[in-house]
Design an enzyme around this catalytic site. Structure first.
Site, mmCIF file in Angstrom:
data_model
loop_
_atom_site.group_PDB
_atom_site.id
_atom_site.type_symbol
_atom_site.label_atom_id
_atom_site.label_comp_id
_atom_site.label_asym_id
_atom_site.label_seq_id
_atom_site.Cartn_x
_atom_site.Cartn_y
_atom_site.Cartn_z
ATOM 1 C CB SER A 62 -0.978 -0.054 1.181
ATOM 2 O OG SER A 62 -1.997 0.905 1.051
ATOM 3 C CG ASP A 78 -6.644 -3.207 -3.988
ATOM 4 O OD1 ASP A 78 -7.300 -2.303 -3.436
ATOM 5 O OD2 ASP A 78 -5.405 -3.288 -3.927
ATOM 6 C CG HIS A 104 -5.765 -2.093 -0.307
ATOM 7 N ND1 HIS A 104 -5.097 -1.785 -1.476
ATOM 8 C CD2 HIS A 104 -5.127 -1.411 0.685
ATOM 9 C CE1 HIS A 104 -4.118 -0.940 -1.210
ATOM 10 N NE2 HIS A 104 -4.107 -0.713 0.101
#
Length: 248
Positions: A125, A195, A223
């Site tokens: 991320s 995601d 995610h």
């Protein structure tokens, strides 16, 4: 900087992978999230999980699973924070400088040890933005031979100071849309099929990483870091392929 390593004393000669967590988590949480991938590769690499320096709110999905693993941390702001959150340019530059210094110290420390030092980076991320900025860095980027980008987000976060992140993005976009050369190191891009930040991950790959040297690993998920043995083995196989390519 708090540091966690998966290696024991006998593994001290293994090359190392620097691991950068997402916003609103920390090194301990990322270690837990990536444990299945690490288990598949621990015979080849040491994994060094480092904490970002700034406290934040918990990231998506962190509560309730990791409610007791605090503090929650983030990497540096980008220039968008100046307008969106009334953050001063000086604060943005100071944060960037601190992150650069922390990562620099760790790379230099590992370079003086008995192993090959830090040869790769694994990030999740927001950490993927920092990892991309690290690979772009003219001083430290040459030490990174491959990257594992999990649930990437965009744009890259520059580690140079002062340089705006829009300028980092513009490294890849010339006048009239002509593209400059992208990062020429092997990379693995791990992406959940559900995601919501999938388009950002695709853009990070398209604009920053050489498609010819990139391997994309899809898994059924959102995610997140893949945790099933099957998915972790697919990631590990791609990583080993990248490592072989980096050494040839």
């Amino acid at each position: 900087m708090t540091i966690q390593s998966t290696a024991n004393h006998q593994d001290g000669y293994l090359p190392a992978i620097l691991c950068l967590h997402g916003a609103g988590t920390n090194a301990t949480i990322f270690n837990l999230q990536a444990r299945t991938i690490v288990r598949c590769l621990k015979h080849k690499f040491r994994f060094i999980f480092v904490n970002a320096p700034f406290e934040s709110l918990p990231g998506p999905g962190v509560i309730p699973t990791f409610a007791e693993i605090r503090p929650y941390l983030r990497w540096h702001c980008d220039e968008n924070a100046i307008q969106e959150f009334d953050v001063s340019p000086e604060l943005v530059d100071n944060e960037r400088r601190l992150v650069r210094s922390m990562i620099s110290d760790k790379i230099e420390q590992e370079a003086t040890g008995p192993s090959l030092g830090i040869v790769g980076v694994m990030a999740f991320s927001q950490g993927t933005r920092v990892a991309t900025g690290l690979c772009l860095d003219p001083e430290f980027g040459s030490s990174i031979q491959f990257a594992i980008i999990i649930a990437g987000t965009f744009p890259a976060l520059s580690l140079e100071n002062p340089v705006s992140d829009s300028e980092t993005t513009n490294l890849f976009s010339g006048i009239n849309g002509n593209k400059h050369e992208q990062l020429q190191i092997p990379s693995v891009h791990v992406q959940g099929t559900m995601d919501p930040w999938g388009p950002e991950s695709a853009r990070l790959l398209k604009e920053c990483w050489s498609a010819d040297l990139a391997m994309v690993v899809k898994f059924h998920g959102a995610h997140q870091v893949p945790t099933s043995k099957k998915d972790a083995q697919a990631v590990a196989q791609a990583v080993l392929s990248c490592w072989d390519s980096a050494q040839t």
